[in-house]
Design a protein around this motif. Structure first.
Motif, PDB file in Angstrom:
ATOM      1  N   THR A 262       2.442  -9.154   5.847  1.00 55.81           N
ATOM      2  CA  THR A 262       2.439  -8.710   4.446  1.00 55.81           C
ATOM      3  C   THR A 262       3.338  -9.623   3.629  1.00 55.81           C
ATOM      4  O   THR A 262       4.447  -9.962   4.058  1.00 55.81           O
ATOM      5  CB  THR A 262       2.902  -7.250   4.336  1.00 55.81           C
ATOM      6  OG1 THR A 262       1.843  -6.401   4.794  1.00 55.81           O
ATOM      7  CG2 THR A 262       3.252  -6.866   2.906  1.00 55.81           C
ATOM      8  N   THR A 263       2.861 -10.011   2.457  1.00 55.54           N
ATOM      9  CA  THR A 263       3.626 -10.897   1.575  1.00 55.54           C
ATOM     10  C   THR A 263       4.022 -10.160   0.299  1.00 55.54           C
ATOM     11  O   THR A 263       3.169  -9.570  -0.380  1.00 55.54           O
ATOM     12  CB  THR A 263       2.796 -12.136   1.199  1.00 55.54           C
ATOM     13  OG1 THR A 263       2.447 -12.841   2.396  1.00 55.54           O
ATOM     14  CG2 THR A 263       3.582 -13.064   0.280  1.00 55.54           C
ATOM     15  N   ILE A 264       5.321 -10.184   0.009  1.00 59.91           N
ATOM     16  CA  ILE A 264       5.855  -9.647  -1.248  1.00 59.91           C
ATOM     17  C   ILE A 264       6.197 -10.856  -2.113  1.00 59.91           C
ATOM     18  O   ILE A 264       7.128 -11.612  -1.822  1.00 59.91           O
ATOM     19  CB  ILE A 264       7.106  -8.782  -1.015  1.00 59.91           C
ATOM     20  CG1 ILE A 264       6.833  -7.732   0.075  1.00 59.91           C
ATOM     21  CG2 ILE A 264       7.543  -8.135  -2.315  1.00 59.91           C
ATOM     22  CD1 ILE A 264       5.758  -6.744  -0.238  1.00 59.91           C
ATOM     23  N   ARG A 265       5.451 -11.059  -3.175  1.00 64.61           N
ATOM     24  CA  ARG A 265       5.566 -12.292  -3.945  1.00 64.61           C
ATOM     25  C   ARG A 265       6.693 -12.236  -4.969  1.00 64.61           C
ATOM     26  O   ARG A 265       7.237 -11.172  -5.280  1.00 64.61           O
ATOM     27  CB  ARG A 265       4.219 -12.620  -4.599  1.00 64.61           C
ATOM     28  CG  ARG A 265       3.101 -12.779  -3.569  1.00 64.61           C
ATOM     29  CD  ARG A 265       1.863 -13.458  -4.109  1.00 64.61           C
ATOM     30  NE  ARG A 265       0.859 -13.580  -3.032  1.00 64.61           N
ATOM     31  CZ  ARG A 265       0.841 -14.543  -2.136  1.00 64.61           C
ATOM     32  NH1 ARG A 265       1.776 -15.495  -2.168  1.00 64.61           N
ATOM     33  NH2 ARG A 265      -0.104 -14.587  -1.200  1.00 64.61           N
ATOM     34  N   ILE A 275       7.011   2.541   1.904  1.00 64.53           N
ATOM     35  CA  ILE A 275       6.463   1.852   3.070  1.00 64.53           C
ATOM     36  C   ILE A 275       5.229   1.074   2.651  1.00 64.53           C
ATOM     37  O   ILE A 275       4.411   1.563   1.860  1.00 64.53           O
ATOM     38  CB  ILE A 275       6.144   2.851   4.212  1.00 64.53           C
ATOM     39  CG1 ILE A 275       5.706   2.106   5.471  1.00 64.53           C
ATOM     40  CG2 ILE A 275       5.111   3.882   3.789  1.00 64.53           C
ATOM     41  CD1 ILE A 275       5.619   2.990   6.703  1.00 64.53           C
ATOM     42  N   ILE A 276       5.130  -0.141   3.146  1.00 66.64           N
ATOM     43  CA  ILE A 276       3.983  -1.010   2.881  1.00 66.64           C
ATOM     44  C   ILE A 276       3.468  -1.468   4.242  1.00 66.64           C
ATOM     45  O   ILE A 276       4.229  -1.955   5.076  1.00 66.64           O
ATOM     46  CB  ILE A 276       4.378  -2.210   2.005  1.00 66.64           C
ATOM     47  CG1 ILE A 276       4.970  -1.714   0.673  1.00 66.64           C
ATOM     48  CG2 ILE A 276       3.171  -3.110   1.745  1.00 66.64           C
ATOM     49  CD1 ILE A 276       5.595  -2.802  -0.162  1.00 66.64           C
ATOM     50  N   GLY A 277       2.169  -1.316   4.486  1.00 66.32           N
ATOM     51  CA  GLY A 277       1.599  -1.570   5.794  1.00 66.32           C
ATOM     52  C   GLY A 277       1.371  -3.035   6.095  1.00 66.32           C
ATOM     53  O   GLY A 277       1.953  -3.932   5.474  1.00 66.32           O
ATOM     54  N   ASP A 278       0.497  -3.286   7.052  1.00 64.90           N
ATOM     55  CA  ASP A 278       0.190  -4.640   7.510  1.00 64.90           C
ATOM     56  C   ASP A 278      -0.836  -5.316   6.603  1.00 64.90           C
ATOM     57  O   ASP A 278      -1.671  -4.655   5.971  1.00 64.90           O
ATOM     58  CB  ASP A 278      -0.381  -4.600   8.935  1.00 64.90           C
ATOM     59  CG  ASP A 278       0.588  -4.016   9.946  1.00 64.90           C
ATOM     60  OD1 ASP A 278       1.803  -4.038   9.689  1.00 64.90           O
ATOM     61  OD2 ASP A 278       0.113  -3.531  10.992  1.00 64.90           O
ATOM     62  N   ASN A 279      -0.769  -6.647   6.568  1.00 61.35           N
ATOM     63  CA  ASN A 279      -1.803  -7.475   5.917  1.00 61.35           C
ATOM     64  C   ASN A 279      -1.988  -7.140   4.438  1.00 61.35           C
ATOM     65  O   ASN A 279      -3.112  -7.106   3.939  1.00 61.35           O
ATOM     66  CB  ASN A 279      -3.145  -7.319   6.648  1.00 61.35           C
ATOM     67  CG  ASN A 279      -3.031  -7.601   8.126  1.00 61.35           C
ATOM     68  OD1 ASN A 279      -2.468  -8.607   8.547  1.00 61.35           O
ATOM     69  ND2 ASN A 279      -3.548  -6.685   8.945  1.00 61.35           N
ATOM     70  N   ASN A 297      -3.899  -3.573   4.594  1.00 62.02           N
ATOM     71  CA  ASN A 297      -4.965  -4.338   3.930  1.00 62.02           C
ATOM     72  C   ASN A 297      -5.124  -3.963   2.457  1.00 62.02           C
ATOM     73  O   ASN A 297      -6.235  -3.776   1.966  1.00 62.02           O
ATOM     74  CB  ASN A 297      -6.301  -4.127   4.657  1.00 62.02           C
ATOM     75  CG  ASN A 297      -6.200  -4.371   6.152  1.00 62.02           C
ATOM     76  OD1 ASN A 297      -5.621  -5.361   6.595  1.00 62.02           O
ATOM     77  ND2 ASN A 297      -6.746  -3.455   6.935  1.00 62.02           N
ATOM     78  N   VAL A 298      -4.000  -3.866   1.778  1.00 60.42           N
ATOM     79  CA  VAL A 298      -3.997  -3.529   0.348  1.00 60.42           C
ATOM     80  C   VAL A 298      -3.519  -4.729  -0.440  1.00 60.42           C
ATOM     81  O   VAL A 298      -2.547  -5.392  -0.063  1.00 60.42           O
ATOM     82  CB  VAL A 298      -3.094  -2.309   0.065  1.00 60.42           C
ATOM     83  CG1 VAL A 298      -2.941  -2.077  -1.441  1.00 60.42           C
ATOM     84  CG2 VAL A 298      -3.652  -1.063   0.748  1.00 60.42           C
ATOM     85  N   SER A 299      -4.193  -5.006  -1.554  1.00 57.39           N
ATOM     86  CA  SER A 299      -3.699  -6.042  -2.463  1.00 57.39           C
ATOM     87  C   SER A 299      -3.444  -5.416  -3.832  1.00 57.39           C
ATOM     88  O   SER A 299      -4.253  -4.619  -4.325  1.00 57.39           O
ATOM     89  CB  SER A 299      -4.713  -7.193  -2.584  1.00 57.39           C
ATOM     90  OG  SER A 299      -5.876  -6.785  -3.241  1.00 57.39           O
ATOM     91  N   SER A 309       3.289   7.681  -5.094  1.00 54.24           N
ATOM     92  CA  SER A 309       1.850   7.690  -4.842  1.00 54.24           C
ATOM     93  C   SER A 309       1.549   7.309  -3.396  1.00 54.24           C
ATOM     94  O   SER A 309       2.385   6.723  -2.701  1.00 54.24           O
ATOM     95  CB  SER A 309       1.125   6.731  -5.794  1.00 54.24           C
ATOM     96  OG  SER A 309       1.218   7.179  -7.133  1.00 54.24           O
ATOM     97  N   ILE A 310       0.336   7.653  -2.972  1.00 50.10           N
ATOM     98  CA  ILE A 310      -0.169   7.284  -1.652  1.00 50.10           C
ATOM     99  C   ILE A 310      -1.402   6.415  -1.851  1.00 50.10           C
ATOM    100  O   ILE A 310      -2.380   6.860  -2.458  1.00 50.10           O
ATOM    101  CB  ILE A 310      -0.513   8.525  -0.811  1.00 50.10           C
ATOM    102  CG1 ILE A 310       0.756   9.348  -0.540  1.00 50.10           C
ATOM    103  CG2 ILE A 310      -1.198   8.125   0.490  1.00 50.10           C
ATOM    104  CD1 ILE A 310       0.491  10.682   0.136  1.00 50.10           C
ATOM    105  N   ILE A 311      -1.330   5.190  -1.355  1.00 49.76           N
ATOM    106  CA  ILE A 311      -2.452   4.259  -1.429  1.00 49.76           C
ATOM    107  C   ILE A 311      -2.951   4.050  -0.002  1.00 49.76           C
ATOM    108  O   ILE A 311      -2.222   3.536   0.847  1.00 49.76           O
ATOM    109  CB  ILE A 311      -2.039   2.903  -2.050  1.00 49.76           C
ATOM    110  CG1 ILE A 311      -1.215   3.111  -3.338  1.00 49.76           C
ATOM    111  CG2 ILE A 311      -3.262   2.035  -2.281  1.00 49.76           C
ATOM    112  CD1 ILE A 311      -1.947   3.770  -4.451  1.00 49.76           C
ATOM    113  N   MET A 312      -4.186   4.449   0.265  1.00 46.06           N
ATOM    114  CA  MET A 312      -4.722   4.312   1.620  1.00 46.06           C
ATOM    115  C   MET A 312      -5.205   2.884   1.866  1.00 46.06           C
ATOM    116  O   MET A 312      -5.058   2.011   1.015  1.00 46.06           O
ATOM    117  CB  MET A 312      -5.823   5.347   1.842  1.00 46.06           C
ATOM    118  CG  MET A 312      -5.321   6.780   1.743  1.00 46.06           C
ATOM    119  SD  MET A 312      -6.567   7.982   2.227  1.00 46.06           S
ATOM    120  CE  MET A 312      -5.840   9.484   1.571  1.00 46.06           C
ATOM    121  N   GLN A 313      -5.772   2.636   3.025  1.00 42.14           N
ATOM    122  CA  GLN A 313      -6.062   1.270   3.449  1.00 42.14           C
ATOM    123  C   GLN A 313      -7.264   0.677   2.719  1.00 42.14           C
ATOM    124  O   GLN A 313      -8.106   1.395   2.186  1.00 42.14           O
ATOM    125  CB  GLN A 313      -6.314   1.236   4.951  1.00 42.14           C
ATOM    126  CG  GLN A 313      -7.523   2.015   5.412  1.00 42.14           C
ATOM    127  CD  GLN A 313      -7.631   2.034   6.918  1.00 42.14           C
ATOM    128  OE1 GLN A 313      -6.673   1.755   7.641  1.00 42.14           O
ATOM    129  NE2 GLN A 313      -8.801   2.377   7.420  1.00 42.14           N
TER     130      GLN A 313
END
Length: 405
Positions: A262-265, A275-279, A297-299, A309-313
């Motif tokens: 995961t990249t935090i720009r 929490i921020i998941g993979d990829n 797998n979230v962009s 909030s909850i953001i799913m995959q």
């Protein structure tokens, strides 16, 4: 000790999220509710687990498999018709020895803490033990009436305040319960309830005991209740940044977990717990505020802000959006300038019944596509497989497969 986890139901009050998954598989802090339950059992060295499955059972079985990854030994039994808790427990009879030890029963869609399970096991006595907790508002719950530690009656959803002790639906039972379940009459709703079986025990002079707990127990009755559970479980996170990549100029404060690849720009500002998941690809210049879970797998594109909030995959969120107190399902694509309104003390209609929500932006089901410059009124839900064209103001719930032109 064995544990039976009831995980066969759909959870209709959590629609639209449960159109594509059972309630036990709804994520909190990036793990299904059921996984939190299994983890709590494992921490109490209760590893022999029987899962009663039904609705969307394949999704549950694919995730947990034989349980080894979760420190458990899991066996599955299908409840072909969901006709009550007592009926669900009865399905496990062949895996419980008639003269064996007492066993636990838990609801797979309630988050129960490690200490709460410990309280039940330590305080257990009599012919059956019921885990209870105190709540100021008992609306919609079953409550217990007691004399000392002995339960005299369990009242389902009382119209007046008769007790502040709530039945958590977590029990320690003796194998003799199976014979009593077979004597339990069917309710007016066409179900066999374990609380009716316990009342048979009480009326027969058996000891049904309460075990009180002050530890974690969360009943996510509606989808928006996940937003109450999420910060509680995120509070247990430990900071973990080494798996991801933080570009120069990114700021991370508090307990934040960032997954593999995961990249935090640059220019991002993240405040935990979060929490921020993979990829995932976050930013640049994205703001993520406390009590936010972002799955794999979230962009999220630049100048977007997300909080509580909850953001799913597999979600894509474009630029200049503002999402607050909301739940976004899997495989959703959101255009730029997407805004969720937020209000407190809402009345939300689900299946022609009004339900109360303390605070909510929106809930969006899986596989939905939303264009640019869309505004969603607080408390409005967008179901699965919907398409919302650009420039819309959504003020009413959208049903499954809707198109807002």
């Amino acid at each position: 000790m064995k544990a039976i986890i009831l995980a066969a139901g759909e959870g209709r009050r959590c629609r639209p999220l449960t159109i594509t998954r059972s309630k036990v598989m709804l994520p909190v802090a990036n793990k299904p509710i059921l996984e939190h339950v299994i983890n709590a059992l494992a921490k109490n060295d209760i590893n022999d687990i029987i899962l009663i499955v039904g609705y969307e059972k394949e999704r549950i079985m694919d995730h947990f498999e034989d349980g080894v990854r979760f420190g458990a030994n899991i066996k599955y039994i299908e409840q072909k018709a969901q006709i009550g808790t007592a009926h669900a427990i009865l399905q496990a009879r062949k895996l419980i020895e008639p003269d064996g030890d007492d066993f636990l029963v838990l609801n797979g869609d309630n988050i129960v803490g490690t200490e709460a399970i410990s309280d039940l096991v330590k305080k257990a006595s009599g012919n059956a033990t019921v885990l209870v907790c105190k709540k100021e508002d008992v609306t919609g719950y079953g409550v217990v009436l007691t004399t000392g530690k002995y339960i005299e009656r369990i009242v389902e959803k009382p119209e007046s305040m008769v007790s502040n002790l709530v039945n958590t639906g977590t029990y320690l039972l003796n194998p003799m319960i199976f014979d009593l379940i077979e004597r339990t009459p069917i309710t007016a709703m066409g179900e066999y309830a374990i609380t009716d079986t316990l009342q048979i025990m009480i009326d027969s002079g058996m000891d049904v005991i309460m075990a009180n707990t002050n530890s974690e127990w969360i009943d996510a009755a509606h989808s928006w209740d996940l937003l109450k559970a999420n910060p509680i479980l995120l509070g247990d996170l430990e900071e973990s940044l080494e798996k991801g990549t933080l570009e120069d100029g990114a700021v991370v404060k508090g307990n934040v977990s960032i997954g593999n690849n995961t990249t935090i720009r640059s220019g991002c500002y993240i405040v935990g717990p979060a929490i921020i998941g993979d990829n995932c690809d976050i930013g640049p210049n994205v703001v993520i505020l406390p009590s936010t879970s972002i799955s794999n797998n979230v962009s999220i594109a630049s100048f977007t802000q997300i909080q509580n909030s909850i953001i799913m995959q597999d979600v894509r969120i474009n630029t200049h959006s503002s999402i607050s107190n909301s739940i976004i399902g899997s495989n959703v694509e959101i255009g730029s300038n997407f805004i969720t309104e937020e209000k407190e003390k809402l009345m939300i209609e689900l299946e022609e019944t009004l339900h109360h929500a303390d605070k909510l932006g929106t809930v969006i089901g899986d596989d939905t596509e939303i264009g640019s410059n869309v505004f969603v009124k607080a408390g409005t839900m967008i179901s699965t497989n919907c398409k919302v064209n650009s420039g819309n103001k959504i003020t009413e719930n959208l049903q499954e497969n809707s198109i807002a032109i």
